[in-house]
Design a protein around this motif. Structure first.
Motif, PDB file in Angstrom:
ATOM      1  N   GLN A   1      59.158  -5.256  22.501  1.00  0.00           N
ATOM      2  CA  GLN A   1      59.876  -4.364  23.410  1.00  0.00           C
ATOM      3  C   GLN A   1      58.935  -3.790  24.466  1.00  0.00           C
ATOM      4  O   GLN A   1      59.282  -3.703  25.649  1.00  0.00           O
ATOM      5  CB  GLN A   1      60.532  -3.228  22.618  1.00  0.00           C
ATOM      6  CG  GLN A   1      61.754  -3.655  21.826  1.00  0.00           C
ATOM      7  CD  GLN A   1      62.268  -2.548  20.928  1.00  0.00           C
ATOM      8  OE1 GLN A   1      61.540  -1.618  20.578  1.00  0.00           O
ATOM      9  NE2 GLN A   1      63.539  -2.642  20.555  1.00  0.00           N
ATOM     10  N   ALA A   2      57.747  -3.389  24.034  1.00  0.00           N
ATOM     11  CA  ALA A   2      56.765  -2.859  24.982  1.00  0.00           C
ATOM     12  C   ALA A   2      56.350  -3.932  25.980  1.00  0.00           C
ATOM     13  O   ALA A   2      56.224  -3.670  27.181  1.00  0.00           O
ATOM     14  CB  ALA A   2      55.548  -2.335  24.224  1.00  0.00           C
ATOM     15  N   PHE A   3      56.148  -5.148  25.489  1.00  0.00           N
ATOM     16  CA  PHE A   3      55.758  -6.265  26.359  1.00  0.00           C
ATOM     17  C   PHE A   3      56.812  -6.520  27.425  1.00  0.00           C
ATOM     18  O   PHE A   3      56.507  -6.651  28.621  1.00  0.00           O
ATOM     19  CB  PHE A   3      55.525  -7.516  25.510  1.00  0.00           C
ATOM     20  CG  PHE A   3      55.413  -8.789  26.293  1.00  0.00           C
ATOM     21  CD1 PHE A   3      54.355  -9.003  27.162  1.00  0.00           C
ATOM     22  CD2 PHE A   3      56.392  -9.778  26.178  1.00  0.00           C
ATOM     23  CE1 PHE A   3      54.253 -10.172  27.899  1.00  0.00           C
ATOM     24  CE2 PHE A   3      56.298 -10.955  26.902  1.00  0.00           C
ATOM     25  CZ  PHE A   3      55.230 -11.145  27.770  1.00  0.00           C
ATOM     26  N   VAL A   4      58.075  -6.604  27.025  1.00  0.00           N
ATOM     27  CA  VAL A   4      59.160  -6.863  27.978  1.00  0.00           C
ATOM     28  C   VAL A   4      59.288  -5.705  28.967  1.00  0.00           C
ATOM     29  O   VAL A   4      59.491  -5.923  30.165  1.00  0.00           O
ATOM     30  CB  VAL A   4      60.489  -7.098  27.232  1.00  0.00           C
ATOM     31  CG1 VAL A   4      61.669  -7.145  28.215  1.00  0.00           C
ATOM     32  CG2 VAL A   4      60.439  -8.390  26.421  1.00  0.00           C
ATOM     33  N   ALA A   5      59.141  -4.481  28.491  1.00  0.00           N
ATOM     34  CA  ALA A   5      59.262  -3.311  29.366  1.00  0.00           C
ATOM     35  C   ALA A   5      58.171  -3.310  30.440  1.00  0.00           C
ATOM     36  O   ALA A   5      58.434  -3.028  31.612  1.00  0.00           O
ATOM     37  CB  ALA A   5      59.197  -2.030  28.547  1.00  0.00           C
ATOM     38  N   VAL A   6      56.941  -3.636  30.057  1.00  0.00           N
ATOM     39  CA  VAL A   6      55.844  -3.687  31.028  1.00  0.00           C
ATOM     40  C   VAL A   6      56.061  -4.839  32.002  1.00  0.00           C
ATOM     41  O   VAL A   6      55.871  -4.700  33.221  1.00  0.00           O
ATOM     42  CB  VAL A   6      54.484  -3.833  30.321  1.00  0.00           C
ATOM     43  CG1 VAL A   6      53.369  -4.037  31.343  1.00  0.00           C
ATOM     44  CG2 VAL A   6      54.192  -2.608  29.462  1.00  0.00           C
TER      45      VAL A   6
ATOM     46  N   LEU B   1      55.509   3.222  33.778  1.00  0.00           N
ATOM     47  CA  LEU B   1      56.968   3.164  33.869  1.00  0.00           C
ATOM     48  C   LEU B   1      57.579   2.640  32.578  1.00  0.00           C
ATOM     49  O   LEU B   1      58.656   3.084  32.156  1.00  0.00           O
ATOM     50  CB  LEU B   1      57.391   2.292  35.052  1.00  0.00           C
ATOM     51  CG  LEU B   1      57.046   2.822  36.444  1.00  0.00           C
ATOM     52  CD1 LEU B   1      57.484   1.834  37.517  1.00  0.00           C
ATOM     53  CD2 LEU B   1      57.696   4.184  36.675  1.00  0.00           C
ATOM     54  N   ALA B   2      56.884   1.682  31.941  1.00  0.00           N
ATOM     55  CA  ALA B   2      57.361   1.177  30.648  1.00  0.00           C
ATOM     56  C   ALA B   2      57.339   2.285  29.602  1.00  0.00           C
ATOM     57  O   ALA B   2      58.261   2.407  28.792  1.00  0.00           O
ATOM     58  CB  ALA B   2      56.505   0.000  30.204  1.00  0.00           C
ATOM     59  N   ALA B   3      56.289   3.093  29.635  1.00  0.00           N
ATOM     60  CA  ALA B   3      56.188   4.199  28.677  1.00  0.00           C
ATOM     61  C   ALA B   3      57.339   5.186  28.865  1.00  0.00           C
ATOM     62  O   ALA B   3      57.933   5.659  27.894  1.00  0.00           O
ATOM     63  CB  ALA B   3      54.845   4.904  28.845  1.00  0.00           C
ATOM     64  N   GLU B   4      57.678   5.491  30.126  1.00  0.00           N
ATOM     65  CA  GLU B   4      58.793   6.400  30.394  1.00  0.00           C
ATOM     66  C   GLU B   4      60.101   5.816  29.867  1.00  0.00           C
ATOM     67  O   GLU B   4      60.919   6.535  29.269  1.00  0.00           O
ATOM     68  CB  GLU B   4      58.915   6.646  31.901  1.00  0.00           C
ATOM     69  CG  GLU B   4      57.799   7.495  32.483  1.00  0.00           C
ATOM     70  CD  GLU B   4      57.955   7.672  33.984  1.00  0.00           C
ATOM     71  OE1 GLU B   4      59.056   7.342  34.496  1.00  0.00           O
ATOM     72  OE2 GLU B   4      57.003   8.111  34.645  1.00  0.00           O
ATOM     73  N   ALA B   5      60.312   4.517  30.097  1.00  0.00           N
ATOM     74  CA  ALA B   5      61.560   3.871  29.669  1.00  0.00           C
ATOM     75  C   ALA B   5      61.689   3.850  28.150  1.00  0.00           C
ATOM     76  O   ALA B   5      62.799   3.932  27.611  1.00  0.00           O
ATOM     77  CB  ALA B   5      61.634   2.454  30.225  1.00  0.00           C
ATOM     78  N   LEU B   6      60.555   3.737  27.455  1.00  0.00           N
ATOM     79  CA  LEU B   6      60.567   3.647  25.993  1.00  0.00           C
ATOM     80  C   LEU B   6      60.365   5.001  25.311  1.00  0.00           C
ATOM     81  O   LEU B   6      60.327   5.069  24.086  1.00  0.00           O
ATOM     82  CB  LEU B   6      59.476   2.673  25.533  1.00  0.00           C
ATOM     83  CG  LEU B   6      59.642   1.221  25.973  1.00  0.00           C
ATOM     84  CD1 LEU B   6      58.401   0.406  25.602  1.00  0.00           C
ATOM     85  CD2 LEU B   6      60.885   0.603  25.352  1.00  0.00           C
ATOM     86  N   PHE B   7      60.205   6.049  26.134  1.00  0.00           N
ATOM     87  CA  PHE B   7      59.966   7.405  25.608  1.00  0.00           C
ATOM     88  C   PHE B   7      58.708   7.427  24.731  1.00  0.00           C
ATOM     89  O   PHE B   7      58.684   8.009  23.640  1.00  0.00           O
ATOM     90  CB  PHE B   7      61.180   7.912  24.818  1.00  0.00           C
ATOM     91  CG  PHE B   7      62.441   7.954  25.633  1.00  0.00           C
ATOM     92  CD1 PHE B   7      62.655   8.958  26.559  1.00  0.00           C
ATOM     93  CD2 PHE B   7      63.400   6.971  25.493  1.00  0.00           C
ATOM     94  CE1 PHE B   7      63.824   8.991  27.330  1.00  0.00           C
ATOM     95  CE2 PHE B   7      64.566   6.984  26.247  1.00  0.00           C
ATOM     96  CZ  PHE B   7      64.767   8.000  27.164  1.00  0.00           C
TER      97      PHE B   7
END
Length: 297
Positions: A7-12, A20-26
């Motif tokens: 999930q982190a990989f796809v978000a980044v 921005l990935a960190a914000e999306a994943l809280f």
């Protein structure tokens, strides 16, 4: 290979940014970096190049990305299939819709749905129809209610619910406003304000003129129909708008041409197991489709 790292990989990858990935994943940015590092250790390859503030996929990252999406969709699909066994309508429903449909078509349906199923956590996202299509294809969205594409992707189930009839309009003080009757080609001598060039609605309008051997002179574009209405009302050009948006600020042009229609409806991925929450939403949309068909007879 754990799903949190994927999930982190796809978000980044989607956002080209760890923050921005960190914000999306809280999550915190260090937590995202730790998950990416763990995944890189597992696959034995660097997945991102970090040059200055730019984050780009390596060759290994590009290879992994579609497979990571597939794995996450399969995991979610399995969870939904198991949750469906209880028959309860609950959990979350990720639903995307366009701004126009969300403002003019969905409110009564959403009101009924949320009252009937208070246990459902509705994740409602306002997106351009084209973005919503891609989100369903990528597995990020379970359901979308949008303007339907002229040629839908065969991987999707696409069901029309409403037909939007688009009317040619201009401002009250526009040079065309005083005409008793106008041929379609009269519009090509004046600037148009239309949705963006990649939108389904723009394509429908331009194709209507192209079939008559005509070209539209577009001066301004925006994907928000409410903004188009404002621009037309103050005289920046003519446009096409649904009947639901036409009021005293606009003049409907008397053009004896077959009406331009665009289908609005829902879509989901054929390979996805729908949650009970999504099935219930689809049932309500199908009721709306039946009602609209009777009204149009």
């Amino acid at each position: 290979m754990d799903t949190q790292s994927l999930q982190a990989f796809v978000a980044v990858a989607d956002r080209e940014s760890f923050s921005l990935a960190a914000e999306a994943l809280f999550l915190t940015q260090p937590a995202v970096s730790k998950r990416i590092a763990a995944l890189e250790d597992q696959v034995g390859s660097r997945l991102f190049d970090r040059i200055g503030r730019r984050v780009t996929l390596t060759e290994a990252g590009r290879l992994l990305l579609p497979r990571a999406r597939e794995i996450l969709v399969m995991v979610d699909d399995s969870r939904r299939a198991l949750a469906n066994l209880s028959g309860d309508v609950g959990g979350s429903l990720t639903l995307a819709t366009s701004h126009h449909i969300g403002l003019h078509r969905l409110p009564p349906l959403l009101k009924t749905y949320t009252r009937a199923h208070p246990e459902v956590r509705l994740d409602l996202r306002f997106l351009d129809s084209e973005q919503a299509y891609q989100g369903v294809l990528d597995g990020e969205l379970e359901l979308a209610v949008v303007t339907l594409a002229p040629s839908p992707d065969p991987r999707l189930t696409v069901v029309p619910v409403w037909i939007d009839t688009l009317h040619f309009v201009c401002g009250k003080d526009h040079p065309l406003a005083g005409s008793a009757s106008l041929p379609l080609n009269a519009l090509t001598d004046h600037d148009a304000v239309l949705p963006g060039p990649l939108t389904f609605t723009r394509g429908i309008v331009v194709d209507t003129f192209a079939r008559e051997g005509l070209q539209v002179r577009v001066s301004l574009s925006t994907n928000y129909l409410e903004t188009l209405k404002m621009m037309v009302a103050i005289g920046l050009g003519w446009s096409v708008l649904p009947a639901s948006m036409i009021d005293g600020d606009l003049h409907v042009l008397p053009i004896p041409h077959r009406p331009i229609e665009r289908p609005l409806g829902y879509l989901f991925h054929k390979s996805r197991t729908l949650s009970n929450a999504a099935r219930s939403m689809i049932a309500m949309l199908d009721e709306a489709r039946t009602h609209d068909a009777r009204r149009r007879r």
